[in-house]
Design an enzyme around this catalytic site. Sequence first.
Site, PDB file in Angstrom:
ATOM      1  N   GLY A  12       0.803  -1.216   0.000  1.00  0.00           N
ATOM      2  CA  GLY A  12       0.000   0.000   0.000  1.00  0.00           C
ATOM      3  C   GLY A  12       0.834   1.262   0.000  1.00  0.00           C
ATOM      4  O   GLY A  12       0.537   2.219  -0.723  1.00  0.00           O
ATOM      5  N   ARG A  31      -3.069   2.562  10.434  1.00  0.00           N
ATOM      6  CA  ARG A  31      -3.322   2.395  11.867  1.00  0.00           C
ATOM      7  C   ARG A  31      -2.174   2.942  12.702  1.00  0.00           C
ATOM      8  O   ARG A  31      -2.387   3.623  13.701  1.00  0.00           O
ATOM      9  CB  ARG A  31      -3.556   0.921  12.181  1.00  0.00           C
ATOM     10  CG  ARG A  31      -3.909   0.661  13.636  1.00  0.00           C
ATOM     11  CD  ARG A  31      -4.206  -0.802  13.869  1.00  0.00           C
ATOM     12  NE  ARG A  31      -3.053  -1.645  13.549  1.00  0.00           N
ATOM     13  CZ  ARG A  31      -3.036  -2.964  13.680  1.00  0.00           C
ATOM     14  NH1 ARG A  31      -4.128  -3.599  14.069  1.00  0.00           N
ATOM     15  NH2 ARG A  31      -1.955  -3.654  13.387  1.00  0.00           N
ATOM     16  N   ASN A  95      -4.759  -8.854  -1.055  1.00  0.00           N
ATOM     17  CA  ASN A  95      -5.126 -10.257  -1.268  1.00  0.00           C
ATOM     18  C   ASN A  95      -6.366 -10.595  -0.443  1.00  0.00           C
ATOM     19  O   ASN A  95      -6.366 -10.418   0.775  1.00  0.00           O
ATOM     20  CB  ASN A  95      -3.979 -11.183  -0.855  1.00  0.00           C
ATOM     21  CG  ASN A  95      -2.860 -11.201  -1.863  1.00  0.00           C
ATOM     22  OD1 ASN A  95      -3.036 -10.801  -3.009  1.00  0.00           O
ATOM     23  ND2 ASN A  95      -1.697 -11.651  -1.442  1.00  0.00           N
ATOM     24  N   LYS A 173      -6.157 -13.250  -9.415  1.00  0.00           N
ATOM     25  CA  LYS A 173      -4.962 -13.127  -8.567  1.00  0.00           C
ATOM     26  C   LYS A 173      -4.717 -14.414  -7.787  1.00  0.00           C
ATOM     27  O   LYS A 173      -3.564 -14.818  -7.582  1.00  0.00           O
ATOM     28  CB  LYS A 173      -5.133 -11.947  -7.600  1.00  0.00           C
ATOM     29  CG  LYS A 173      -3.939 -11.722  -6.668  1.00  0.00           C
ATOM     30  CD  LYS A 173      -2.653 -11.488  -7.450  1.00  0.00           C
ATOM     31  CE  LYS A 173      -1.549 -10.871  -6.591  1.00  0.00           C
ATOM     32  NZ  LYS A 173      -1.230 -11.546  -5.357  1.00  0.00           N
ATOM     33  N   ASN A 177      -1.250 -16.532  -8.063  1.00  0.00           N
ATOM     34  CA  ASN A 177      -0.376 -16.909  -6.959  1.00  0.00           C
ATOM     35  C   ASN A 177      -0.160 -18.413  -6.891  1.00  0.00           C
ATOM     36  O   ASN A 177       0.920 -18.869  -6.518  1.00  0.00           O
ATOM     37  CB  ASN A 177      -0.962 -16.403  -5.639  1.00  0.00           C
ATOM     38  CG  ASN A 177      -0.631 -14.949  -5.391  1.00  0.00           C
ATOM     39  OD1 ASN A 177      -0.511 -14.172  -6.333  1.00  0.00           O
ATOM     40  ND2 ASN A 177      -0.509 -14.568  -4.139  1.00  0.00           N
ATOM     41  N   GLU A 180       2.426 -19.126  -9.338  1.00  0.00           N
ATOM     42  CA  GLU A 180       3.687 -18.633  -8.769  1.00  0.00           C
ATOM     43  C   GLU A 180       4.289 -19.673  -7.827  1.00  0.00           C
ATOM     44  O   GLU A 180       5.494 -19.943  -7.864  1.00  0.00           O
ATOM     45  CB  GLU A 180       3.413 -17.333  -8.028  1.00  0.00           C
ATOM     46  CG  GLU A 180       4.578 -16.729  -7.281  1.00  0.00           C
ATOM     47  CD  GLU A 180       4.117 -15.544  -6.448  1.00  0.00           C
ATOM     48  OE1 GLU A 180       4.228 -15.626  -5.209  1.00  0.00           O
ATOM     49  OE2 GLU A 180       3.631 -14.561  -7.023  1.00  0.00           O
TER      50      GLU A 180
END
Length: 316
Positions: A12, A31, A95, A173, A177, A180
């Site tokens: 992020g 946070r 994710n 996604k 993965n 991957e």
Amino acid sequence: MEVAVIGLGRMGGNMARRLLSKGHRVVVWNRSPGPLEALEKEGAEPARSFDEVVERLEPPRVAWLMLPAGEVTSHAVEEFARRLHPGDVLVNGANSYYRDSMAYAERLHPRGIGFADVGVSGGIWGREYGYGLMAGGSDEVIAHLRPLLEALAPAPDRGWVHAGPVGAGHYAKMVHNAIEYALMQAYAEGFELLRRKEFDIDLAAVAEAWRHGTVIRSWLLDLIAAELRSDPRLSGVAPVVADSGEGRWAAHEAIDLGVAAPLLALALHERFKSQDATHYPYRVLAVLRRAFGGHAVAVRDATDPAQQEHQGQERA
């Protein structure tokens, strides 16, 4: 365009930086204050609460979540559902299980709030080279997000895809993965074969050669070559490989669909195996061989550093 990035972890935070570098106005929330203060120094506008996130954005607002899957993301969706207005868009870019994203969209739809699930690949290198993006959502929502997707991608015309309706982004996604995992496992086993042979093969040199002209060249191989150049024995790395959850979701999906995916499942199970510090299943195998065949059982050597490491992990 303006956007709020919620959650400034490894992904992020760097996504916010890439958006800033492309000229977008970025409001950030996190946070813990450290990442927030760092992004403020780089041009982002910090928000100390979800209320402030919404107040700082002009409608139609875009809030982009980059939070851990599960309860944390679910809570954030509920919080923004109460604060965003009709016409605003909430994006889940971390994710997450694709069915969760579909449920989030259903919660937001009666309030007139758009939703997109965007699978993001690229790791710590995405800030510099761009991210691979798999977006799920309506045509209208994805069109609204397009300037952000083009800025985050390696180039406006490549590296991102509107995969389909809500859920399709995280589903793509998830499969990404799982593939991957299998690719990484294949490389790992191949280099172990090279390492074990008496030829004393220069692993770093082979990896470097394979990077050029071979059919197995890839970015993963580039990364392997760089690591082997610095430490061919990988002596400072513990033999434990975590799994993020995507591989588990893919394995369950293969079972549900009746799709044979043995490589994807095996790669996942190899990660599970690495996480078992006790190696208990192998002990069971050893005592069974002794019981039925009289085979000798290797006894632990308290002076063996590798065994000491496992003993320490068991005590922990």
